[in-house]
Design an enzyme around this catalytic site. Structure first.
Site, mmCIF file in Angstrom:
data_model
loop_
_atom_site.group_PDB
_atom_site.id
_atom_site.type_symbol
_atom_site.label_atom_id
_atom_site.label_comp_id
_atom_site.label_asym_id
_atom_site.label_seq_id
_atom_site.Cartn_x
_atom_site.Cartn_y
_atom_site.Cartn_z
ATOM 1 N N HIS A 224 3.636 3.351 13.196
ATOM 2 C CA HIS A 224 2.737 4.506 13.323
ATOM 3 C C HIS A 224 3.299 5.559 14.275
ATOM 4 O O HIS A 224 2.546 6.269 14.958
ATOM 5 C CB HIS A 224 1.328 4.086 13.744
ATOM 6 C CG HIS A 224 0.540 3.500 12.615
ATOM 7 N ND1 HIS A 224 -0.835 3.432 12.617
ATOM 8 C CD2 HIS A 224 0.924 2.954 11.435
ATOM 9 C CE1 HIS A 224 -1.258 2.867 11.492
ATOM 10 N NE2 HIS A 224 -0.192 2.556 10.767
ATOM 11 N N ASP B 72 5.873 2.657 6.929
ATOM 12 C CA ASP B 72 4.620 1.939 6.711
ATOM 13 C C ASP B 72 3.800 2.688 5.661
ATOM 14 O O ASP B 72 3.212 3.712 5.963
ATOM 15 C CB ASP B 72 3.859 1.856 8.037
ATOM 16 C CG ASP B 72 2.529 1.146 7.933
ATOM 17 O OD1 ASP B 72 2.268 0.503 6.898
ATOM 18 O OD2 ASP B 72 1.724 1.245 8.890
ATOM 19 N N GLU C 89 -5.277 1.680 2.123
ATOM 20 C CA GLU C 89 -5.146 0.513 3.003
ATOM 21 C C GLU C 89 -5.367 0.899 4.454
ATOM 22 O O GLU C 89 -5.968 0.148 5.223
ATOM 23 C CB GLU C 89 -3.755 -0.115 2.833
ATOM 24 C CG GLU C 89 -3.572 -1.456 3.549
ATOM 25 C CD GLU C 89 -3.054 -1.335 4.971
ATOM 26 O OE1 GLU C 89 -2.956 -2.356 5.677
ATOM 27 O OE2 GLU C 89 -2.735 -0.198 5.411
ATOM 28 N N GLU C 90 -4.875 2.074 4.836
ATOM 29 C CA GLU C 90 -4.936 2.491 6.229
ATOM 30 C C GLU C 90 -6.364 2.760 6.714
ATOM 31 O O GLU C 90 -6.597 2.883 7.912
ATOM 32 C CB GLU C 90 -4.081 3.746 6.442
ATOM 33 C CG GLU C 90 -2.586 3.537 6.229
ATOM 34 C CD GLU C 90 -1.911 2.715 7.319
ATOM 35 O OE1 GLU C 90 -2.620 2.265 8.244
ATOM 36 O OE2 GLU C 90 -0.689 2.528 7.250
ATOM 37 N N HIS D 27 0.836 -1.210 0.000
ATOM 38 C CA HIS D 27 0.000 0.000 0.000
ATOM 39 C C HIS D 27 0.864 1.250 0.000
ATOM 40 O O HIS D 27 1.877 1.350 0.694
ATOM 41 C CB HIS D 27 -1.006 -0.013 1.150
ATOM 42 C CG HIS D 27 -0.453 0.163 2.534
ATOM 43 N ND1 HIS D 27 -0.271 1.401 3.104
ATOM 44 C CD2 HIS D 27 -0.077 -0.734 3.474
ATOM 45 C CE1 HIS D 27 0.179 1.262 4.338
ATOM 46 N NE2 HIS D 27 0.316 -0.022 4.588
ATOM 47 N N ASP E 213 4.160 -5.805 3.529
ATOM 48 C CA ASP E 213 3.816 -4.736 4.467
ATOM 49 C C ASP E 213 4.747 -4.846 5.671
ATOM 50 O O ASP E 213 5.513 -5.802 5.785
ATOM 51 C CB ASP E 213 2.349 -4.867 4.894
ATOM 52 C CG ASP E 213 1.719 -3.535 5.302
ATOM 53 O OD1 ASP E 213 2.466 -2.620 5.713
ATOM 54 O OD2 ASP E 213 0.477 -3.411 5.232
#
Length: 329
Positions: free
Chosen positions: A305, A166, A196-197, A63, A219
């Site tokens: 994150h 990410d 995707e998130e 992603h 990922d």
């Protein structure tokens, strides 16, 4: 890899606004694929024709979107309120530099009376330096996207930290794998997906367009090797993480075995991943049409994150080698 990551990091791609990074990816793949196209949702799909007389359809996915914010309100003093896009760690984001999609900069800070345990979207604002609403509205608009400023730092031991690894590290892995791949027997469709998130939305439409026989995502995944971490077999420096299960998917046992066999035969460092929370685009690719044999090769990553996501470049290289070795069989 560092040069490629810097190019990907420089293109902001908050979910729903991925076009800038897709432009970078398309340029990086020029000459490495037989066809590159984009769909209505914004996914970029690169195709490499197989050499077999009866090729299977193999789909890869990483992603291209990142977590971020949307402007929701500007008050009379020029302070900007925002809403999260994806899973924001507010503690990690506090007191960060923020880049808006038009180049405007600001700082993300909590309300003066906010306690750490109360941190959330309603307790944060962005200070862009303006003193009134009129001047602020000349710089930012309602609905404008923003993200914590990107950074990439090279550390000891071949490790790097920054954001947004990410999943631009996954995009980098697949770009490099497609560059190296030659003589692949199967048709390979490499999808760089959007949104995707916020629910693996891009992977859903892309996988229905491809209708793959085999699907493999790339990922990041968490690790269990830091002080106080929840016990987990994956660690930095342990090699490519071959996913067995996460909260969204149970990977094909046959594919897990095959990827493991390839890694063993080629001497590629690898480990096995079971992630108790979180998911990837694998979950959507597995369910397309009548379903596909699905799996995931993950990049072990600390502090996901946050502004200091960390990975080991040796693990990144192991992921590239595993994709190329598997697709070349």
């Amino acid at each position: 890899m560092i040069e490629l990551l810097n190019k990907l990091f420089s293109a902001q791609s908050v979910s729903g606004g991925e076009k800038p990074v897709m432009d970078v990816i398309e340029a990086e793949l020029a000459g490495a694929c037989d066809e590159i196209k984009r769909d209505a949702l914004g996914n970029l799909i690169a195709y490499k024709r197989g050499k077999s007389s009866s090729p299977r359809r193999v789909m890869l996915a990483a992603h291209a979107d990142e977590i971020g914010f949307l402007v929701t309100f500007i008050d009379e003093k020029g302070f900007v309120r925002i809403s999260p896009v994806g899973g924001i760690n507010w503690v990690a984001s506090a007191y960060s530099v923020i880049n808006f999609e038009n180049g405007t900069k600001g700082v993300l800070v909590p309300d003066a009376d906010a306690k750490v345990g109360e941190y959330g979207a309603d307790k944060f604002y962005v200070d862009i330096g303006c003193s009134d609403r009129e001047s602020a509205e000349k710089l930012v608009k309602i609905g404008m996207r923003a993200a914590v400023a990107p950074q990439l730092v090279e550390l000891a031991g071949g490790r790097i930290a920054g954001r947004p690894l990410d999943d631009k590290i996954g995009c980098a892995v697949l770009i490099e794998a497609m560059r190296r791949l030659e003589g692949n027997p199967d048709d390979v469709y490499c999808a760089f997906t959007v949104q995707e998130e916020v629910g693996c939305r891009g992977a859903r439409t892309a996988s229905y367009a491809v209708m793959p026989d085999i699907s493999i995502a790339c990922d990041v995944t968490g690790v269990g090797d830091t002080p106080g971490a929840k016990p987990m077999a994956v660690k930095l420096g342990g090699g490519a993480a071959i996913k067995i299960k996460d909260a969204s998917v149970i990977c094909s046992p046959e594919l897990v075995q095959e990827l493991t066999k390839v890694a063993e035969e080629k001497g590629i460092a690898h480990q096995h991943e079971i992630l108790s929370a979180g998911g990837t685009d694998t979950s959507q690719m597995q369910l397309a049409g009548e379903g596909s044999v699905a799996g995931c090769i993950s990049v072990p990553t600390r502090y996901i994150h946050s502004g200091v996501e960390m990975c080991d470049l040796a693990d990144v290289e192991a992921c590239v080698q595993l994709f190329v070795s598997y697709l070349s069989r």
